[in-house]
Design an enzyme around this catalytic site. Structure first.
Site, PDB file in Angstrom:
ATOM      1  N   GLU A 177       0.903  -1.145  -0.062  1.00  0.00           N
ATOM      2  CA  GLU A 177      -0.052   0.094  -0.044  1.00  0.00           C
ATOM      3  C   GLU A 177       0.748   1.132   0.100  1.00  0.00           C
ATOM      4  O   GLU A 177       1.374   1.609   1.092  1.00  0.00           O
ATOM      5  CB  GLU A 177      -0.938   0.071   1.152  1.00  0.00           C
ATOM      6  CG  GLU A 177      -1.688   1.306   1.276  1.00  0.00           C
ATOM      7  CD  GLU A 177      -2.830   1.088   2.522  1.00  0.00           C
ATOM      8  OE1 GLU A 177      -2.636   0.531   3.205  1.00  0.00           O
ATOM      9  OE2 GLU A 177      -3.471   2.304   2.426  1.00  0.00           O
ATOM     10  N   LYS A 219      -2.367  -2.215  -3.314  1.00  0.00           N
ATOM     11  CA  LYS A 219      -3.520  -1.177  -2.539  1.00  0.00           C
ATOM     12  C   LYS A 219      -3.157   0.436  -2.691  1.00  0.00           C
ATOM     13  O   LYS A 219      -2.523   0.994  -1.888  1.00  0.00           O
ATOM     14  CB  LYS A 219      -3.605  -1.422  -1.073  1.00  0.00           C
ATOM     15  CG  LYS A 219      -4.779  -0.591  -0.447  1.00  0.00           C
ATOM     16  CD  LYS A 219      -5.060  -1.304   0.997  1.00  0.00           C
ATOM     17  CE  LYS A 219      -5.945  -0.440   1.736  1.00  0.00           C
ATOM     18  NZ  LYS A 219      -6.519  -1.193   2.792  1.00  0.00           N
TER      19      LYS A 219
HETATM   20  P1  13P Z   1      -9.502   3.666   4.106  1.00  0.00           P
HETATM   21  O1  13P Z   1     -10.244   2.898   3.064  1.00  0.00           O
HETATM   22  O2  13P Z   1     -10.185   4.184   5.253  1.00  0.00           O
HETATM   23  O3  13P Z   1      -8.376   4.553   3.436  1.00  0.00           O
HETATM   24  O4  13P Z   1      -8.774   2.649   4.603  1.00  0.00           O
HETATM   25  C1  13P Z   1      -7.954   1.650   3.933  1.00  0.00           C
HETATM   26  C2  13P Z   1      -6.696   1.328   4.956  1.00  0.00           C
HETATM   27  O5  13P Z   1      -6.519   0.231   5.321  1.00  0.00           O
HETATM   28  C3  13P Z   1      -5.590   2.186   5.033  1.00  0.00           C
HETATM   29  O6  13P Z   1      -4.373   1.732   5.400  1.00  0.00           O
END
Ligand code: 13P
Length: 338
Positions: A177, A219
């Site tokens: 991510e 992500k």
């Molecule tokens: P959000 O969809 O609220 O941004 O959270 C996703 C997430 O796991 C952030 O690390």
């Protein structure tokens, strides 16, 4: 479910329009969410809330994996069932956040690097023995005056690649991510540029560390205007620019891209995802790994009261269903009128 190979696990999580429920808020973040509904963030309240989410009907068929926080993967429901087993009973896979949060980056004011590589191997082995099939690590990139710096991007993407390799060596899928934050007044084109620089660096580092892309999920943020920008890009522009950025920078053999919602309203996060899937023409599954955009309505409806559990579950089920449709490019705004 006998999914023992990382490529099969990654494919399973995003099969048939399914996505990920991100329920891995750390205790301080969960505290902030609970503050907004006037509920105290105790271990029991966090457990009750997560239990209601994982028992929601709409988990089935719409959610392929749930990301948990360390406390939650060890917790049991009121009747003694492990919360992670509730997830498996919904035919979804338990996953776990394994980074240890953000630390200021030396010589880079306003920037951070995600930490957690120390002891990671041992933590991963323990989570794997508890049945976790996938893992998440979040890097944060800020847009601002002269930001992001190359140093910040490089340090964060290298750590993401080190983590991803470690996760795969333990038999778990890494969800990488690299979140470019929406905070600020920047334009959508500045977001495009920061996202592109981050993705390019990330995939270079993943390749350097010989991470198996077919056993990885990405992500990312969507390419949007900054939250406080005076001009806000519309749904079509966000969809087109996000797709262009991903097509130019993400290898075709990645099985799935599961977006974070990052502060977008829940319906807008669904509308953006749907718009991209309606355009089509890309090689990966394009799905969701939303935290707030899946949970916001459910959290409000719950309000910490046991008599609200069913309506709260109904809210989560609805959003899960809407986002599955969006992942298939089959969502329509009318479906939100209930
Ligand atoms: P959000 O969809 O609220 O941004 O959270 C996703 C997430 O796991 C952030 O690390």
């Amino acid at each position: 479910m006998s999914l023992n190979n990382i490529e099969d696990i990654a494919t399973f999580i995003v099969a048939d329009g399914k996505g990920i429920l991100a329920a891995d808020e750390s205790n301080p973040t969960c505290g902030k969410r609970f503050d907004s509904i006037g509920v105290e963030s105790t271990e029991e309240n966090r457990r009750d809330y997560r239990e209601l989410l994982f028992r929601s009907k709409g988990m089935k068929d719409n959610i392929g994996g749930v990301i948990l926080f360390d406390e939650t993967i060890r917790q049991s429901a009121k009747d003694g069932t492990l919360l992670r087993d509730l997830i498996k009973n919904q035919s979804a896979l338990p996953g776990i956040k394994v980074d240890k949060g953000l630390q200021p980056l030396e010589d880079c004011p306003g920037e951070t690097v995600t930490i957690g590589l120390d002891g990671l191997d041992e933590r991963l082995k323990e989570y794997s023995s508890m049945g976790a099939k996938f893992t998440k690590w979040r890097a944060v990139i800020n847009i601002g005056d002269g930001l992001p710096s190359d140093k910040c991007i490089d340090a964060n993407m290298e750590a993401l690649a080190d983590y991803a390799k470690c996760a795969q060596d333990t038999g778990m899928v890494p969800v990488v991510e690299p979140e470019v934050l929406m905070d600020g007044e920047h334009s959508i084109d500045e977001c495009y540029e920061a996202t592109e620089r981050s993705l390019k660096s990330l995939f270079e580092h993943l390749e350097k560390k010989a991470v198996n892309i077919k056993g990885t999920l990405l992500k990312p943020n969507m390419v949007t205007s900054g939250k406080d920008a005076s001009v806000q890009a519309g749904i079509d522009e966000v969809a087109k620019k996000t797709l262009n950025c991903l097509i130019a920078n993400v290898p075709a053999d990645l099985p799935g891209i599961t977006f974070l919602s990052g502060g977008q309203s829940d319906v807008l996060a669904t509308a953006h995802l749907d718009a991209m899937n309606k355009i089509g023409g890309f090689p990966w599954k394009l799905s969701f790994s939303y935290g707030r955009a899946l949970q916001a309505a459910a959290l409000q409806a719950w309000g910490g009261k046991s008599e609200n559990v069913f309506i709260s579950q109904d809210e989560l089920s609805h959003r899960a269903e809407m986002n599955k449709l969006a992942s298939l490019g089959e969502w329509e705004e009318d479906l939100e009128d209930r």
